[in-house]
Design an enzyme around this catalytic site. Structure first.
Site, PDB file in Angstrom:
ATOM      1  N   SER A  65       0.798  -1.228   0.000  1.00  0.00           N
ATOM      2  CA  SER A  65       0.000   0.000   0.000  1.00  0.00           C
ATOM      3  C   SER A  65       0.833   1.281   0.000  1.00  0.00           C
ATOM      4  O   SER A  65       1.554   1.549  -0.946  1.00  0.00           O
ATOM      5  CB  SER A  65      -0.939  -0.062   1.199  1.00  0.00           C
ATOM      6  OG  SER A  65      -1.876   0.939   1.121  1.00  0.00           O
ATOM      7  N   ASP A 277      -3.531   6.251  -2.827  1.00  0.00           N
ATOM      8  CA  ASP A 277      -2.293   5.675  -2.284  1.00  0.00           C
ATOM      9  C   ASP A 277      -1.856   4.499  -3.168  1.00  0.00           C
ATOM     10  O   ASP A 277      -2.447   4.249  -4.227  1.00  0.00           O
ATOM     11  CB  ASP A 277      -2.450   5.280  -0.808  1.00  0.00           C
ATOM     12  CG  ASP A 277      -3.299   4.035  -0.623  1.00  0.00           C
ATOM     13  OD1 ASP A 277      -4.079   3.699  -1.535  1.00  0.00           O
ATOM     14  OD2 ASP A 277      -3.190   3.379   0.429  1.00  0.00           O
ATOM     15  N   ARG A 499       1.246   6.307  19.150  1.00  0.00           N
ATOM     16  CA  ARG A 499       0.917   4.877  18.992  1.00  0.00           C
ATOM     17  C   ARG A 499       1.956   4.212  18.089  1.00  0.00           C
ATOM     18  O   ARG A 499       2.511   4.866  17.184  1.00  0.00           O
ATOM     19  CB  ARG A 499      -0.501   4.674  18.426  1.00  0.00           C
ATOM     20  CG  ARG A 499      -0.757   5.409  17.131  1.00  0.00           C
ATOM     21  CD  ARG A 499      -2.116   5.086  16.555  1.00  0.00           C
ATOM     22  NE  ARG A 499      -2.143   3.761  15.988  1.00  0.00           N
ATOM     23  CZ  ARG A 499      -1.707   3.467  14.764  1.00  0.00           C
ATOM     24  NH1 ARG A 499      -1.217   4.396  13.965  1.00  0.00           N
ATOM     25  NH2 ARG A 499      -1.758   2.225  14.321  1.00  0.00           N
ATOM     26  N   GLY A 502       1.419   0.048  12.771  1.00  0.00           N
ATOM     27  CA  GLY A 502       1.278  -1.368  12.441  1.00  0.00           C
ATOM     28  C   GLY A 502       1.679  -1.649  11.009  1.00  0.00           C
ATOM     29  O   GLY A 502       1.444  -2.748  10.497  1.00  0.00           O
TER      30      GLY A 502
END
Ligand code: G16
Length: 545
Positions: A65, A277, A499, A502
Site C-alpha cells: 500500500s 495511495d 501509537r 502497524g
C-alpha cells in the site's frame, strides 16, 4: 497425507530465515520485500484453510500500500470482502513465525483447533500491486494454495478494493455484482452516470478532475475505467507510473502527512485534485488558493460531505434511518465537533485500522467510516437497503420522495461496501459535488480544521508503547502519558497521542492545537518525550521549521 508431504517439499523452496519474527500489523504483514517469500507461501496455506473452514472464497492481496517501493505485504480477505477476522490474524502470526521444521505442526494445530475438513474444496482469489517484488511474491501465495489442493484464481494487477469486491461478488453468487474487473467498472460507472446525468447546471469545469495515481496500481485502473465513464468525468491523470517511483513524493499518504501537493502534478489555483495511495484504498482531495495556499480535504472532510448528503437525502425521501460516523483518534477535533454539535450524528472512535472501523460501522443502519488518512467507505444494513428500495419503487409516494430514494439507491451502487476504495470514493464524491452543485471550496468551508502535525519517531522496539481508549492514551512506558498531558496543557485547543505503527517500524505522533506553530511545537515536544522514554534511536527529533 500427500498434501502435507507437498507442503514440506514446497516450503523448502520458500524457506523462513531462521529466527525472523514478524507481527501481523494494522493490515497484515508488511516489511522489506526480501523478507516476505515464506510469509506469502504460508499465507497461501492459511487462506486455503480459511476457505475450507468457511466453505467460501478467500482473497489474498500482495501489496504494501502506502509503504515505499522496496517494501511489500499481504492483506487477507474474508468471505464478505472484509478484512480477515481477528482470531485468524493470530493463526497467521503463528504460521508466519513457525521455524521451518515446525511448520507442519503449526499447520496441523490450526486444522485441529478449527476442526477443518481437509477434503472440503478451497478457492482463493489472488491479486497484486505494481511493485517489482509483487510478481514472485504472488507466485509464492499461489504455490501455498496449490500444495493444500486449493483452487486459485489469479486476478493479476488489481487494486486492493477491487480484490475485496471480487471476493464478495463470488461469495454472494453475483448478487453484489460480477466478480470481474469489467463488472466492477460497469456497476460503479453506471451508478455514477445515473447519479450525475440529470444534475442541473453542471458546467464543464465541474466535470474536470486531476488525479495523482501515486505511480501505482490505481493509475492503471483509472485509465482502464475511463471509457466506462463517457463524458461524465474528465480526468487528467498524473503520476501514472511511467516515470516516477511508487509513493515517492506523491500519493495520499504523502499529501496528508506533509500537507502539501504531490510532485509531478500540474495544479492550477482552485482546481479540484485528488491523490490515491499505492494500492488505491485511500483518497484525499485538495486544491491551492490563488495565493498559493494549500487546502487539504482529508478523510474527515470526506466523511462530513458524505454524511451531510445522505442525511439530506434521507430526510427528502422520508426515511427514518440512523446514520453514524466512525472515526479514529486521528480525526481532526473540528470534524468531530461539527458532526456531533451541528449535524447531530452519532460519532464513534475506534483504534486505527479499517477492520476496526468497518466492524463499528456495521452496528448502524448507515455507517460512514473514514480514517483521516482517507481510508473509508459507507455501509448500509440490509434493512436500510430494503427500505430505500421500497421507497424508490412505491407508486404512492411524492415525486420528491421518489427522486431522493432513487438517488439513494444509485448511491448505494456507486459505493464499494467491502472496504475503503479510492476509485469508488472518488466517484461518490464527484457525484455528491455535482448533485449539490458544490465547489471544492464550498465543501472545504463546511468547517475549518484545527492545525495539526504528524511525526514519526524511530525507537529500538516500538512494542514498548501500549495504548488504551482507542489509542488516545498511552499506558506504557511509564511516565509517557503524564509527560504528554503536561505538554498538552501548555497549548490552547490542544490534543496529542502516540501509537506504534502497524505498517512501519516507527512510533507515530499526532498533535493538534489552535495554531500551526503550536501544533508543530507540541508534536516536536511529544516526539522528544517518546524518544527519551521509549528508547529512541538515531538523532533526537529536531524542531519543525
Ligand atoms: C493501513 C490500514 C489503515 C491504517 C494505515 C496506517 O493502510 O489499512 O487502516 O490507517 O495502514 O496504519 P499504521 O498507522 O498502523 O501504520 P494502507 O493504506 O497502508 O494499507
Amino acid at each position: 497425507m500427500a498434501q502435507f508431504q507437498e507442503v514440506s517439499r514446497q516450503s523448502s523452496l520458500h524457506p523462513k530465515p531462521a529466527g525472523l519474527i514478524l507481527q501481523y500489523g494494522t493490515a497484515g504483514f508488511r516489511t522489506n520485500a526480501k523478507q516476505l517469500d515464506h510469509i506469502m507461501f504460508r499465507m497461501g496455506l492459511l487462506a486455503t484453510l480459511r476457505s475450507k473452514k468457511t466453505k467460501a472464497t478467500i482473497g489474498v492481496m500482495v501489496t504494501a500500500s502506502h509503504n515505499p517501493e522496496e517494501d511489500n505485504g499481504v492483506k487477507l480477505i474474508d468471505p464478505m470482502g472484509e478484512m480477515v477476522t481477528p482470531a485468524w490474524e493470530d493463526y497467521a502470526t503463528q504460521l508466519a513465525n513457525a521455524e521451518q521444521e515446525d511448520l507442519l505442526t503449526a499447520l496441523k494445530d490450526i486444522i485441529q483447533k478449527e476442526a477443518i475438513n481437509m477434503s472440503q474444496e478451497a478457492h482463493v482469489f489472488v491479486g497484486k500491486d505494481t511493485r517489482s517484488s509483487s510478481a514472485s511474491l504472488s507466485q509464492a501465495v499461489l504455490d501455498g494454495v496449490s500444495c493444500l489442493g486449493g483452487l486459485s484464481k489469479d486476478y493479476g494487477l488489481v487494486t486492493t478494493p477491487q480484490l475485496h469486491y471480487m471476493v464478495c461478488c463470488q461469495n454472494t453468487q453475483g448478487k453484489y455484482g460480477d466478480a470481474t474487473v469489467e463488472g466492477y467498472y460497469k456497476k460503479l460507472c453506471q451508478a455514477f452516470i445515473r447519479l450525475t446525468k440529470n444534475a442541473s447546471n453542471r458546467t464543464d469545469d465541474q466535470k474536470y478532475l486531476c488525479i495523482d495515481g501515486a505511480n501505482g496500481i490505481g493509475a492503471l485502473k483509472v485509465r482502464e475505467m475511463e471509457s466506462y465513464l463517457g463524458n461524465e468525468l474528465q480526468i487528467s491523470l498524473f503520476n501514472d507510473g511511467n516515470k516516477g517511483k511508487l509513493n515517492h513524493q506523491c500519493g495520499a499518504d504523502f499529501v496528508k502527512v506533509q500537507q502539501k501537493p504531490p510532485t509531478g502534478v500540474e495544479i492550477n489555483p482552485g482546481e479540484r485534485c485528488c491523490s490515491f495511495d499505492g494500492d488505491a484504498d485511500r483518497i484525499v482531495y485538495y486544491y491551492t488558493g490563488s495565493d498559493g495556499t494549500f487546502h487539504l480535504l482529508d478523510g474527515d472532510k470526506i466523511a462530513t460531505l458524505i454524511s451531510t448528503y445522505l442525511k439530506e437525502l434521507l430526510m427528502q425521501a422520508g426515511l427514518d434511518l440512523k446514520i453514524a460516523v466512525v472515526q479514529t483518534a486521528y480525526a481532526n477535533g473540528s470534524s468531530t465537533c461539527y458532526l456531533e454539535d451541528t449535524m447531530k450524528v452519532t460519532v464513534c472512535c475506534t483504534k486505527t485500522g479499517v477492520k476496526h472501523l468497518h466492524h463499528a460501522a456495521q452496528e448502524f443502519d448507515i455507517g460512514v467510516y473514514f480514517e483521516a488518512n482517507g481510508h473509508g467507505t459507507v455501509l448500509f444494513s440490509k434493512a436500510a437497503e430494503e427500505k430505500i428500495q421500497q421507497q424508490a419503487e412505491d407508486g404512492n409516494v411524492s415525486d420528491e420522495k421518489k427522486r431522493a430514494a432513487l438517488l439513494l439507491q444509485n448511491t448505494v451502487s456507486v459505493i464499494n461496501q467491502t472496504v475503503g476504495d479510492a476509485i469508488s470514493d472518488m466517484l461518490l464524491i464527484e457525484a455528491i459535488l455535482t448533485i449539490k452543485g458544490m465547489t471544492v471550496q464550498q465543501w472545504d468551508a463546511i468547517y475549518s480544521d484545527l492545525p495539526n502535525r504528524q511525526l514519526k519517531v524511530k525507537v529500538a522496539d516500538r512494542r514498548v508503547i501500549d495504548t488504551t481508549d482507542a489509542e488516545r492514551r498511552a499506558v506504557s512506558p511509564a511516565g509517557l502519558q503524564e509527560a504528554i498531558d503536561g505538554l498538552v496543557k501548555k497549548y490552547r485547543q490542544a490534543r496529542s497521542f502516540v501509537r506504534p505503527s502497524g505498517t512501519e517500524d516507527v512510533v507515530r505522533v499526532y498533535a493538534e492545537a489552535d495554531t500551526q506553530e503550536s501544533a508543530d511545537a507540541l508534536a516536536h515536544e511529544v516526539s522528544l518525550a517518546v524518544y527519551r522514554l521509549a528508547g529512541g534511536v538515531g538523532d533526537e527529533p529536531k524542531p519543525i521549521h
